[in-house]
Design a protein around this motif. Structure first.
Motif, short mmCIF file in Angstrom:
data_model
loop_
_atom_site.label_atom_id
_atom_site.label_comp_id
_atom_site.label_asym_id
_atom_site.label_seq_id
_atom_site.Cartn_x
_atom_site.Cartn_y
_atom_site.Cartn_z
N GLN A 111 0.67 -1.36 0.04
CA GLN A 111 0.13 -0.07 0.00
C GLN A 111 0.98 1.30 -0.16
O GLN A 111 0.34 2.14 -0.32
CB GLN A 111 -0.88 0.20 1.43
CG GLN A 111 -2.01 -1.04 1.35
CD GLN A 111 -2.80 -1.01 2.41
OE1 GLN A 111 -2.12 -0.80 3.68
NE2 GLN A 111 -3.88 -1.02 2.37
N ARG A 112 2.27 1.18 0.43
CA ARG A 112 2.99 2.64 0.49
C ARG A 112 3.12 3.35 -0.72
O ARG A 112 2.99 4.52 -0.35
CB ARG A 112 4.25 1.91 1.23
CG ARG A 112 4.27 1.34 2.66
CD ARG A 112 5.44 0.96 3.32
NE ARG A 112 5.44 0.29 4.39
CZ ARG A 112 6.08 -0.48 4.96
NH1 ARG A 112 7.44 -0.62 4.53
NH2 ARG A 112 5.81 -1.20 6.24
N PRO A 113 3.50 2.68 -1.70
CA PRO A 113 3.64 3.82 -2.93
C PRO A 113 2.12 4.25 -3.22
O PRO A 113 2.30 5.50 -3.82
CB PRO A 113 3.66 2.42 -4.26
CG PRO A 113 4.31 1.32 -3.37
CD PRO A 113 3.94 1.40 -1.92
N SER A 114 0.99 3.75 -3.04
CA SER A 114 -0.31 4.25 -3.22
C SER A 114 -0.32 5.37 -2.28
O SER A 114 -1.04 6.50 -2.47
CB SER A 114 -1.38 3.39 -3.26
OG SER A 114 -1.14 2.32 -4.26
N VAL A 115 -0.18 5.18 -1.18
CA VAL A 115 -0.39 5.99 -0.02
C VAL A 115 0.47 7.52 -0.22
O VAL A 115 -0.06 8.58 -0.39
CB VAL A 115 0.14 5.42 1.44
CG1 VAL A 115 -0.04 6.47 2.35
CG2 VAL A 115 -0.96 4.42 1.78
N ARG A 116 1.84 7.22 -0.68
CA ARG A 116 2.62 8.42 -1.02
C ARG A 116 1.99 9.20 -2.10
O ARG A 116 1.99 10.44 -2.09
CB ARG A 116 4.15 7.88 -1.44
CG ARG A 116 4.70 7.40 -0.28
CD ARG A 116 6.38 7.08 -0.52
NE ARG A 116 7.14 6.69 0.66
CZ ARG A 116 7.37 5.34 0.64
NH1 ARG A 116 7.23 4.51 -0.36
NH2 ARG A 116 7.89 4.96 1.66
#
Length: 164
Positions: free
Chosen positions: A34-39
């Motif tokens: 999920q981290r790239p989408s959250v960024r």
């Protein structure tokens, strides 16, 4: 209470996309995938909120369990992505503070630099006074030599004019 991201954004009056000048985010509490989408979401929402925050004003925008706090100071917008329980007053205090006052080491370094400048000026003025003193000593030596010459000359002149 968590701070997920802090951004500094330059808002342009022409209506073009705001430019992100600085971005610090901690997305470690999200899943790895999920981290790239959250960024990307942080950048998108940050630009959108910055564009909609009028100069000189503050605003808070709620999204699910997060709040985005923004403060636009003459086209330079600070944004903070915090979770909902984070105190609003503390959030704006964080966004509004002067980094030089917040960072103790930076503050001490600035004071040391100011002290160094004052010391350099003081040393320069002392050296300048020393040069003036050397000049005065030299002039007094010249004056002393001239007065001795005058005394000898006056004594010679008076010898021929003495009355017995």
């Amino acid at each position: 209470m968590k701070i997920t991201a802090l951004l500094v954004v330059k808002c342009t009056p022409e209506g073009s996309d705001p430019v992100i000048l600085a971005n610090a985010s901690d997305v470690s509490h999200f899943g790895y995938f999920q981290r790239p989408s959250v960024r990307e979401f942080i950048i998108f929402v940050g630009r959108t909120v910055a564009r909609r925050t009028p100069p000189g004003q503050r605003q808070s925008v709620q999204h699910e369990e997060y709040k985005v706090h923004s403060y636009n100071r003459n086209g330079l917008c600070a944004l903070g992505f915090m979770d909902d329980p984070y105190p609003v007053r503390s959030a704006f205090s964080l966004l509004n503070q002067d980094p030089a006052e917040a960072d103790k080491l930076l503050k001490i370094q600035r004071e040391l630099d100011e002290t160094k400048i004052i010391l350099h000026k003081t040393i320069d003025s002392v050296l300048e006074r020393g040069e003036k003193l050397d000049s005065l000593v030299e002039k007094s030596s010249d004056l002393s030599a001239a007065s001795q010459m005058f005394y000898k000359q006056a004594k010679k002149t008076n010898q021929c004019c003495t009355i017995l």
